[in-house]
Scaffold this motif. Sequence first.
Motif, short mmCIF file in Angstrom:
data_model
loop_
_atom_site.label_atom_id
_atom_site.label_comp_id
_atom_site.label_asym_id
_atom_site.label_seq_id
_atom_site.Cartn_x
_atom_site.Cartn_y
_atom_site.Cartn_z
N ARG A 111 0.84 -1.21 0.00
CA ARG A 111 0.00 0.00 0.00
C ARG A 111 0.87 1.25 0.00
O ARG A 111 0.62 2.21 -0.74
CB ARG A 111 -0.93 -0.03 1.20
CG ARG A 111 -2.06 0.95 1.12
CD ARG A 111 -3.11 0.73 2.19
NE ARG A 111 -4.00 -0.37 1.77
CZ ARG A 111 -4.12 -1.53 2.41
NH1 ARG A 111 -3.44 -1.78 3.49
NH2 ARG A 111 -4.94 -2.45 1.97
N ALA A 112 1.95 1.25 0.81
CA ALA A 112 2.86 2.39 0.85
C ALA A 112 3.56 2.58 -0.49
O ALA A 112 3.71 3.71 -0.96
CB ALA A 112 3.89 2.21 1.97
N ASN A 113 3.99 1.49 -1.11
CA ASN A 113 4.64 1.58 -2.42
C ASN A 113 3.68 2.13 -3.48
O ASN A 113 4.05 3.00 -4.27
CB ASN A 113 5.18 0.21 -2.86
CG ASN A 113 6.44 -0.17 -2.13
OD1 ASN A 113 7.22 0.68 -1.68
ND2 ASN A 113 6.67 -1.46 -1.99
N ALA A 114 2.45 1.63 -3.49
CA ALA A 114 1.47 2.11 -4.46
C ALA A 114 1.20 3.60 -4.24
O ALA A 114 1.12 4.36 -5.21
CB ALA A 114 0.18 1.30 -4.34
N GLY A 115 1.11 4.01 -2.99
CA GLY A 115 0.88 5.42 -2.69
C GLY A 115 2.05 6.29 -3.10
O GLY A 115 1.86 7.38 -3.66
N ALA A 116 3.26 5.82 -2.87
CA ALA A 116 4.45 6.61 -3.22
C ALA A 116 4.58 6.79 -4.72
O ALA A 116 5.07 7.82 -5.19
CB ALA A 116 5.70 5.93 -2.66
N LEU A 117 4.15 5.79 -5.50
CA LEU A 117 4.23 5.88 -6.95
C LEU A 117 3.07 6.68 -7.53
O LEU A 117 3.12 7.08 -8.70
CB LEU A 117 4.29 4.49 -7.58
CG LEU A 117 5.52 3.67 -7.24
CD1 LEU A 117 5.41 2.28 -7.87
CD2 LEU A 117 6.79 4.35 -7.67
N ASP A 118 2.02 6.87 -6.75
CA ASP A 118 0.86 7.67 -7.15
C ASP A 118 0.33 7.25 -8.52
O ASP A 118 0.20 8.07 -9.43
CB ASP A 118 1.21 9.16 -7.14
CG ASP A 118 -0.05 10.03 -7.27
OD1 ASP A 118 -1.11 9.59 -6.81
OD2 ASP A 118 0.05 11.12 -7.85
N GLY A 151 -5.56 3.57 -10.45
CA GLY A 151 -5.95 2.23 -10.87
C GLY A 151 -5.27 1.11 -10.11
O GLY A 151 -5.45 -0.05 -10.46
N VAL A 152 -4.50 1.42 -9.05
CA VAL A 152 -3.85 0.38 -8.25
C VAL A 152 -4.52 0.34 -6.88
O VAL A 152 -4.71 1.37 -6.24
CB VAL A 152 -2.33 0.66 -8.07
CG1 VAL A 152 -1.71 -0.39 -7.15
CG2 VAL A 152 -1.62 0.68 -9.41
N ARG A 153 -4.91 -0.87 -6.47
CA ARG A 153 -5.44 -1.01 -5.11
C ARG A 153 -4.87 -2.27 -4.47
O ARG A 153 -4.45 -3.20 -5.16
CB ARG A 153 -6.96 -0.98 -5.09
CG ARG A 153 -7.67 -2.23 -5.44
CD ARG A 153 -9.20 -2.07 -5.25
NE ARG A 153 -9.85 -3.34 -5.28
CZ ARG A 153 -10.34 -3.91 -6.37
NH1 ARG A 153 -10.25 -3.31 -7.52
NH2 ARG A 153 -10.92 -5.09 -6.29
N VAL A 154 -4.86 -2.27 -3.15
CA VAL A 154 -4.31 -3.38 -2.38
C VAL A 154 -5.43 -4.04 -1.59
O VAL A 154 -6.23 -3.35 -0.94
CB VAL A 154 -3.20 -2.89 -1.41
CG1 VAL A 154 -2.67 -4.05 -0.56
CG2 VAL A 154 -2.07 -2.22 -2.18
#
Length: 185
Positions: A84-91, A94-97
């Motif tokens: 979740r932190a990685n997905a948020g950092a990449l902004d 369309g990505v969810r955890v």
Amino acid sequence: MTRIVAGAAGGRRLRVPPGDTTRPTSDRVREALFSALEAAGAVDGARVLDLYAGSGALGLEAASRGAREVVLVEAARAAAQTARANAGALDMPGVRVEHERAERFLASPRAAGGGGWDLVLVDPPYAVDEDALARVLSALEPLLAEGATVVVERSARSPEPRWPAGWPGARQRRYGETSVWTVRR
């Protein structure tokens, strides 16, 4: 260090979960895998399901390379938080955890939404036995889009996964201690 290899987020670093609960796919294996998937037209615009996501590196690589939707499914709390932190950092939109066991997610209505998965990345811990992996692959059957690609990563010492009846033969690539099997439905 784990990083996104190519695409919109190419070169960006990813956090890895603390401890030894996950086994991140090496940059070399991800680079080779995604080069082959892109050449086959399996990534751009795809709906991607990343089972046993760990840090999310495989699914986030797909998002970086143009996947339109990516769902990262991870049962271990620390790994799901890291993904979740990685997905948020990449902004990346369309990505969810989903913090859930793969088998349970596949049985849920959330797994079926959206018209089928175009690309499924299955990278279970080596401790997941062949019977459990076969059940996951069988549960995928009704959830796949026409022409979907399924990728399974395992130890090079593991046997070929038991694919559901009627699936075409898998292509295997070996990278040191890692084997990757790919099936296009």
